[in-house]
Write a protein that holds these residues in place. Structure first.
Motif, mmCIF file in Angstrom:
data_model
loop_
_atom_site.group_PDB
_atom_site.id
_atom_site.type_symbol
_atom_site.label_atom_id
_atom_site.label_comp_id
_atom_site.label_asym_id
_atom_site.label_seq_id
_atom_site.Cartn_x
_atom_site.Cartn_y
_atom_site.Cartn_z
ATOM 1 N N LEU A 16 0.827 -1.210 0.000
ATOM 2 C CA LEU A 16 0.000 0.000 0.000
ATOM 3 C C LEU A 16 0.860 1.258 0.000
ATOM 4 O O LEU A 16 0.511 2.257 -0.643
ATOM 5 N N LYS A 17 1.979 1.202 0.691
ATOM 6 C CA LYS A 17 2.895 2.346 0.723
ATOM 7 C C LYS A 17 3.392 2.678 -0.689
ATOM 8 O O LYS A 17 3.417 3.847 -1.101
ATOM 9 N N ALA A 18 3.796 1.627 -1.424
ATOM 10 C CA ALA A 18 4.302 1.848 -2.775
ATOM 11 C C ALA A 18 3.191 2.298 -3.719
ATOM 12 O O ALA A 18 3.391 3.169 -4.574
ATOM 13 N N ALA A 19 1.996 1.700 -3.560
ATOM 14 C CA ALA A 19 0.875 2.090 -4.424
ATOM 15 C C ALA A 19 0.507 3.553 -4.202
ATOM 16 O O ALA A 19 0.237 4.293 -5.162
ATOM 17 N N ARG A 20 0.506 3.996 -2.958
ATOM 18 C CA ARG A 20 0.194 5.405 -2.674
ATOM 19 C C ARG A 20 1.261 6.329 -3.246
ATOM 20 O O ARG A 20 0.945 7.426 -3.743
ATOM 21 N N ARG A 21 2.503 5.900 -3.188
ATOM 22 C CA ARG A 21 3.581 6.736 -3.719
ATOM 23 C C ARG A 21 3.352 7.047 -5.186
ATOM 24 O O ARG A 21 3.656 8.150 -5.668
ATOM 25 N N HIS A 22 2.820 6.069 -5.925
ATOM 26 C CA HIS A 22 2.580 6.259 -7.360
ATOM 27 C C HIS A 22 1.123 6.608 -7.664
ATOM 28 O O HIS A 22 0.728 6.631 -8.836
#
Length: 346
Positions: free
Chosen positions: A208-214
């Protein structure tokens, strides 16, 4: 054999025998007396009453190893072997013996620390705990009793902070997401186990952290279904890359994709969030092949986690005064593998 019997054989008082057994350099024990006592100890085969010493507040230099599931290695490729190897090596280096708790306390197919109301680990100075499934009530009770222990794997309890040594799954999962992103994948899904295991929660947090970053909408699919159903949901969502919690799941997805003439990584890329562990296969058809595939994945520092768990526990035992719980996260190693490739479809 008791100290009183050793004392009669050596011709000394029981107090003198106690001083020798406990390693005291008291002036009350002359070299000649110490020699007679040591000879009597050898002749009788006397061994220290470890439980009695603990009840009297003395350390045994024994560390317990308790597992909630049967994890004793069945072969050189066993998932738990590096953990146990690291525990053994560090305990030996620090001068501690190990006591493996395996018997009694088994109910509903699981082992339990408490049997008949008592803590079975109490014979050891402290204990290392490991296993996928944890009895939350027992964990809380250990904390309330202030029994020294360290869990291999992050654990949480409403009773307080738990000392643990864990892999940093959050960071490693986010890094594997970024690797897929660098290959052009813009719709990346996650196939995750259900339940309240902290390792699963950490992998989800990293995704989720990576998805939010992008600024991408998360696509999370539950793993506890037939592989065809999981693959259908992923394809309907338009994913081109999939992060999968275990290699067994990934292998099952690859088998079903091949049946539809979809290649990995040509048509769909797969990344595994940890080491292969065939013994925990979620899909029976994948169990035999998980270790043979050159997965794009991250490697869990299992041996180092075992070693650090021992050092952490010994620090807790040897500290003067009350010490705060220690929570250690170790980095995972990303493995390039061959199952993540450039995106080839929409």
């Amino acid at each position: 054999m008791t100290q009183a019997e050793v004392a009669r054989l050596a011709g000394v008082s029981q107090a003198i025998v106690s001083l020798v057994v406990n390693g005291s350099d008291s002036v009350r024990v002359t070299p000649e007396t110490r020699r007679r006592v040591e000879e009597a100890l050898k002749a009788t085969g006397y061994t220290v009453d470890l439980l009695g010493r603990r009840l009297r507040g003395k350390a045994n230099r024994i560390l317990g190893v308790f597992t909630y599931e049967s994890v004793f290695p069945s072969g050189s490729g066993d998932f738990y072997l590096p953990f146990l190897g690291g525990i053994e090596a560090e305990a030996e280096a620090l001068g501690y013996d190990l006591l493996l708790f395996t018997s009694n306390g088994r109910r509903d197919g699981r082992r339990h620390v408490y049997e008949h109301g008592s803590n079975r680990l109490g014979i050891a100075d402290g204990s290392i705990l490991l296993g996928r499934h944890t009895d939350r009530e027992e964990l809380a009770r250990l904390l309330e009793e202030r029994f020294p222990f360290v869990f291999i794997g992050r654990r949480e309890s409403e009773a307080g902070k738990v000392s643990y040594v864990s892999a940093d799954y959050v960071t490693a999962t986010a890094e594997l997401f970024e690797r897929m992103w660098s290959h052009g994948h813009r719709r990346i899904g996650l196939v995750a186990l259900s339940g309240d295991l902290e390792g699963t929660a950490d992998r989800l947090a990293g995704y989720l952290k990576a998805a939010r970053r992008h600024r991408k909408q998360p696509i999370v699919v539950a793993a506890e279904r037939q592989a065809d159903e999981v693959l259908d949901e992923l394809l309907e969502a338009g994913v081109t890359g999939v992060l999968v919690e275990t290699a067994a799941m990934a292998q099952a997805l690859e088998v079903r994709a091949a049946a539809r003439r979809l290649a990995v990584p040509g048509d769909i890329s797969l990344g595994v969030l940890g080491d292969p562990d065939p013994s925990q296969a979620q899909f029976a058809e994948a169990a035999a092949a998980t270790e043979q595939r050159d997965w794009s994945m991250f490697r869990i520092p299992r041996r180092e986690m075992g070693r650090r768990s021992v050092r952490t526990l010994v620090d807790l035992l040897e500290s003067t005064g009350r010490r705060s719980p220690a929570q250690v996260l170790l980095p995972c190693e990303l493995v390039e593998g061959s199952t993540i490739g450039d995106v080839s479809r929409g």
